[in-house]
Design a protein around this motif. Structure first.
Motif, short mmCIF file in Angstrom:
data_model
loop_
_atom_site.label_atom_id
_atom_site.label_comp_id
_atom_site.label_asym_id
_atom_site.label_seq_id
_atom_site.Cartn_x
_atom_site.Cartn_y
_atom_site.Cartn_z
N GLY A 39 18.52 -44.67 -48.42
CA GLY A 39 17.49 -43.79 -47.89
C GLY A 39 16.82 -44.27 -46.63
N GLY A 40 17.33 -45.31 -46.02
CA GLY A 40 16.73 -45.84 -44.80
C GLY A 40 16.91 -44.88 -43.62
N ARG A 41 15.88 -44.76 -42.79
CA ARG A 41 15.95 -43.89 -41.62
C ARG A 41 16.99 -44.39 -40.63
N ILE A 42 17.70 -43.46 -40.01
CA ILE A 42 18.68 -43.78 -38.98
C ILE A 42 17.96 -43.76 -37.63
N ARG A 43 18.01 -44.87 -36.92
CA ARG A 43 17.35 -44.98 -35.62
C ARG A 43 18.39 -44.98 -34.51
N TYR A 44 18.01 -44.37 -33.40
CA TYR A 44 18.89 -44.34 -32.24
C TYR A 44 18.24 -45.12 -31.10
N LYS A 45 18.99 -45.98 -30.49
CA LYS A 45 18.49 -46.77 -29.38
C LYS A 45 18.96 -46.18 -28.06
N ARG A 46 18.07 -46.23 -27.06
CA ARG A 46 18.42 -45.76 -25.72
C ARG A 46 19.02 -46.93 -24.96
N THR A 47 20.33 -46.93 -24.87
CA THR A 47 21.02 -48.03 -24.21
C THR A 47 21.75 -47.53 -22.96
N CYS A 48 21.86 -48.37 -21.98
CA CYS A 48 22.55 -48.03 -20.73
C CYS A 48 24.05 -48.21 -20.93
N SER A 49 24.82 -47.22 -20.48
CA SER A 49 26.28 -47.30 -20.65
C SER A 49 26.91 -48.30 -19.69
N VAL A 50 26.18 -48.77 -18.69
CA VAL A 50 26.72 -49.71 -17.71
C VAL A 50 26.45 -51.15 -18.12
N CYS A 51 25.15 -51.49 -18.29
CA CYS A 51 24.80 -52.87 -18.61
C CYS A 51 24.64 -53.12 -20.10
N GLY A 52 24.53 -52.03 -20.89
CA GLY A 52 24.42 -52.19 -22.33
C GLY A 52 23.04 -52.56 -22.82
N GLU A 53 22.05 -52.65 -21.94
CA GLU A 53 20.69 -53.01 -22.33
C GLU A 53 19.92 -51.81 -22.86
N GLU A 54 18.95 -52.08 -23.76
CA GLU A 54 18.08 -51.02 -24.27
C GLU A 54 17.05 -50.68 -23.21
#
Length: 340
Positions: A39-54
């Motif tokens: 039942g844990g919430r699914i979180r989405y991270k905003r990551t850059c497709s180039v450098c991979g950083e959040e």
């Protein structure tokens, strides 16, 4: 309610301070995406497709894809230089009859509340709109976008309806529009009769969202730990329509019956084309069911007639056989007399 915008309605040389409130709210039941196992919430991270950083919201800009993998980046300064109307003004452009505004153009609705000393001019504009039976066409900037809108009166309050731009309305392109379909006058008259029989006053409160109510029942049952029992609904198979006119006339009769209107004649009323067709079909089935019986009876009669000559012949032969011993006896008795 909480005001989402503050500004002024510019009505000629009159400025009316107002607050903007959302006039509608969606009642959809919303769900979160959760892990099925715990039942844990699914979180989405905003990551850059180039450098991979959040990436945080402060580092996010708007990009326009021009094709070929190239992107044009726009900043807040670029949007600030756009030729928008005042971000705090609702400019009245003209007044038009309400029926001239196609409802497909309407988008979202907002209530306007007078602010401070603006109540008198607010009421003046409201009453003028009612008296003229017109709506105001306005322009307003909401969320960094200029929008076309209307001002009209609903339950004593000014209502702002944002609108789509004309080039945002799609043109229907369907094949049947090019077909030369002719509607017969009797069919059109019967369809109009059906519309008349189903005409009433629109009362939105009588309509309910049955799906949402059923879904809420499921959720409540899960909370209470009980089982939801859903009875099976038996749907009646729709009767096949004989033709368009028959279906229309039958629909009119059903609509009249639902409204409690008496049929034109006593008893069962005047037969409709569908009922007449059904009666004819039942009569044909009944006739077809009797046909084999008639054939069987005719066959038995024919066999009986054919058997009668045979019986007569057999009877003659039997009579002839019975008569032969009598002849022989007579002959024997006559013989001694001849010798004497």
């Amino acid at each position: 309610m909480r005001a989402i915008w503050k500004g002024a309605v510019s009505f000629g040389l009159v400025s009316i301070g107002v607050k903007l409130y959302s006039a509608t709210e969606e009642k959809d039941i919303r769900f979160h995406q959760v892990h099925r196992e715990d039942g844990g919430r699914i979180r989405y991270k905003r990551t850059c497709s180039v450098c991979g950083e959040e990436v945080t919201y402060d580092d996010i800009a708007k990009g326009y894809d021009i094709g070929g993998g190239e992107m044009v980046i726009l900043t807040d300064e670029d949007f600030a230089d756009l030729p928008l109307t005042s971000s705090r003004a609702i400019d009245v452009l003209e007044f038009v009859p309400a029926e001239q505004v196609d409802p497909i153009l309407y988008n979202k609705a907002y209530f306007l509340e007078p602010e401070g000393a603006a109540t008198k001019p607010y009421v003046l504009l409201r009453d003028a709109l009612i008296d003229s039976e017109r709506v105001a066409i306005v322009k307003v900037a909401l969320r960094q976008r200029e929008q076309l809108a209307t001002l009209r009166v609903r339950e004593g309050v000014l209502l702002l309806n944002t609108m789509l731009w004309p080039d945002e309305i799609r043109t229907p392109d369907f094949g049947f529009l090019d077909e030369d379909l002719k509607v017969r006058p009797p069919e059109l008259a019967m369809a109009s009769s059906l519309i008349d029989s189903m005409t009433g006053e629109f009362e939105p409160d009588v309509f309910t969202d049955d799906y949402r109510a059923a879904l809420q029942e499921v959720i409540d049952a899960k909370v209470e730990g009980r089982e939801v029992v859903q009875p099976e609904e038996v749907e009646e198979a729709p009767a096949a329509a004989v033709d368009l006119m028959a279906a229309l006339k039958a629909s009119v009769e059903r609509a009249k019956a639902a409204r409690g209107e008496q049929p034109a004649r006593g008893g069962g009323g005047e037969p409709t084309p569908i009922s007449s067709a059904r009666s004819a079909q039942k009569a044909a089935e009944k006739k077809a069911a009797k046909a084999p019986a008639k054939k069987t009876t005719a066959k038995k009669t024919a066999e009986k007639k054919a058997a009668e000559p045979a019986k007569k012949t057999a009877a003659k032969k039997t009579t002839a056989k019975k008569a032969e011993p009598a002849k022989k006896t007579t002959a024997r008795k006559a013989a001694p007399r001849k010798s004497a």
